[in-house]
Design an enzyme around this catalytic site. Structure first.
Site, PDB file in Angstrom:
ATOM      1  N   ASP A  76      97.457 -19.989  76.976  1.00  0.00           N
ATOM      2  CA  ASP A  76      97.255 -18.759  76.342  1.00  0.00           C
ATOM      3  C   ASP A  76      96.605 -17.651  76.775  1.00  0.00           C
ATOM      4  OD1 ASP A  76      95.014 -20.315  75.664  1.00  0.00           O
ATOM      5  OD2 ASP A  76      95.667 -20.469  73.373  1.00  0.00           O
ATOM      6  N   ASN A 145      92.099 -24.545  62.175  1.00  0.00           N
ATOM      7  CA  ASN A 145      93.012 -24.410  61.312  1.00  0.00           C
ATOM      8  C   ASN A 145      94.525 -25.237  61.651  1.00  0.00           C
ATOM      9  OD1 ASN A 145      93.842 -23.059  63.555  1.00  0.00           O
ATOM     10  ND2 ASN A 145      94.341 -20.919  62.502  1.00  0.00           N
TER      11      ASN A 145
HETATM   12  C1  F6R Z   1      92.460 -21.966  73.973  1.00  0.00           C
HETATM   13  C2  F6R Z   1      93.516 -22.576  72.948  1.00  0.00           C
HETATM   14  C3  F6R Z   1      92.881 -22.894  71.446  1.00  0.00           C
HETATM   15  C4  F6R Z   1      91.860 -23.797  71.550  1.00  0.00           C
HETATM   16  C5  F6R Z   1      91.403 -24.121  70.072  1.00  0.00           C
HETATM   17  C6  F6R Z   1      90.345 -25.200  70.064  1.00  0.00           C
HETATM   18  O1  F6R Z   1      93.234 -21.897  75.264  1.00  0.00           O
HETATM   19  O2  F6R Z   1      94.503 -22.942  73.214  1.00  0.00           O
HETATM   20  O3  F6R Z   1      93.950 -23.361  70.739  1.00  0.00           O
HETATM   21  O4  F6R Z   1      92.247 -25.020  72.034  1.00  0.00           O
HETATM   22  O5  F6R Z   1      91.017 -23.254  69.387  1.00  0.00           O
HETATM   23  O6  F6R Z   1      89.124 -24.482  70.641  1.00  0.00           O
HETATM   24  P1  F6R Z   1      87.820 -25.419  71.391  1.00  0.00           P
HETATM   25  O7  F6R Z   1      88.108 -26.181  72.431  1.00  0.00           O
HETATM   26  O8  F6R Z   1      86.939 -24.223  71.639  1.00  0.00           O
HETATM   27  O9  F6R Z   1      87.316 -25.789  69.951  1.00  0.00           O
END
Ligand code: F6R
Length: 252
Positions: A76, A145
């Site tokens: 993403d 979330n």
């Molecule tokens: C980022 C993504 C997001 C993260 C999620 C958790 O490429 O796809 O969905 O995986 O927000 O983020 P962290 O790992 O920083 O807690």
């Protein structure tokens, strides 16, 4: 959307800590590459996969694993955030994985964050994934979330690549990636249908801050208000948690 009829096939592993979780995740990806040297692999960015990417890169280099026929996809990107911004997903993947592996540009596929290009960007990524016969392995994290990638609450499970309006929580938590306060409104993302069609889907979660959402992933109805509940229906899904993230989870 609530899907009760899905079977629950997913595997769960609870690991001691972040390091061990990251080692197991990297090992799963290496298993995919060894089984299929021309694998198409999709990676989230963010805090959770940082160590997995480092271990994966180290092992590929140290063990001389041939990745010359593999393709790498970024899960993403924040709309409007250029690749040179340290908070962008592109910056993360380039620095934690692609540059270390010395990938040639035709081996990686990242979304262009320019909103005017988003329709063609989604089509390009969908076409690439479909032409590859689907993803062989997708590594995802989870938002507080329950989002996966930028598949935010209420997004249809059947979406392929798309642009999403970001949830308030995603916007506020997302500030942690940036050096200065940054306007975040939309994201472009690989969709949950690609995740469901992936031959292997790995979700990683670590730390006490993920404990409440992980409990919900296991205990809620499978429903798109908590997108990550879809993992429970994946025929080859694997959730890896450290003990802190798994603290409230009761696996039945
Ligand atoms: C980022 C993504 C997001 C993260 C999620 C958790 O490429 O796809 O969905 O995986 O927000 O983020 P962290 O790992 O920083 O807690």
């Amino acid at each position: 959307m609530i899907l009760k009829s899905y079977s629950q096939k997913m595997q769960t592993l609870i690991l001691k800590d972040y390091e061990e979780m990251s080692q197991v995740a990297a090992n799963e990806i290496i298993k995919t590459i060894r089984q299929k040297p021309n694998a198409t692999l999709c990676f989230a960015s963010g805090d959770t996969p940082k160590r997995t990417c480092q271990i994966l890169a180290e092992r590929i280099l140290n063990e001389n694993i041939d990745i010359s026929n593999c393709q790498f996809i970024g899960l993403d990107e924040w709309i409007g955030i250029p690749p040179e911004n340290e908070g962008s997903c592109t910056y993360f993947l380039m620095n934690y994985l692609f540059k270390t592996l010395n990938l040639s540009p035709n081996q990686y596929h990242l979304f262009n964050a320019d909103e005017t290009k988003s329709v063609e960007e989604c089509k390009k990524m969908d076409d690439f994934i479909n032409k590859s016969g689907g993803l062989d392995c997708i590594l995802v994290g989870i938002g507080l979330n329950g989002h996966i990638g930028f598949n935010e609450p209420n997004i249809p499970f059947t979406n392929y690549c798309h642009v999403a309006e970001l949830d308030e929580l995603t916007v506020s938590v997302g500030q942690k990636y940036f050096n200065t306060a940054t306007l975040l409104t939309k994201g472009i993302t690989v969709g949950l249908q690609h995740l469901m069609e992936a031959k292997k889907a790995i979700l990683i979660a670590n730390g006490a801050k993920k404990a409440t959402i992980m409990k919900a992933v296991y205990e809620s109805e499978i429903n798109n208000q908590i997108p990550a509940t879809i993992m429970r229906t994946h025929p080859n899904g694997l959730i890896l948690m450290d003990e802190a993230a798994a603290d409230l989870v009761v696996i039945r």
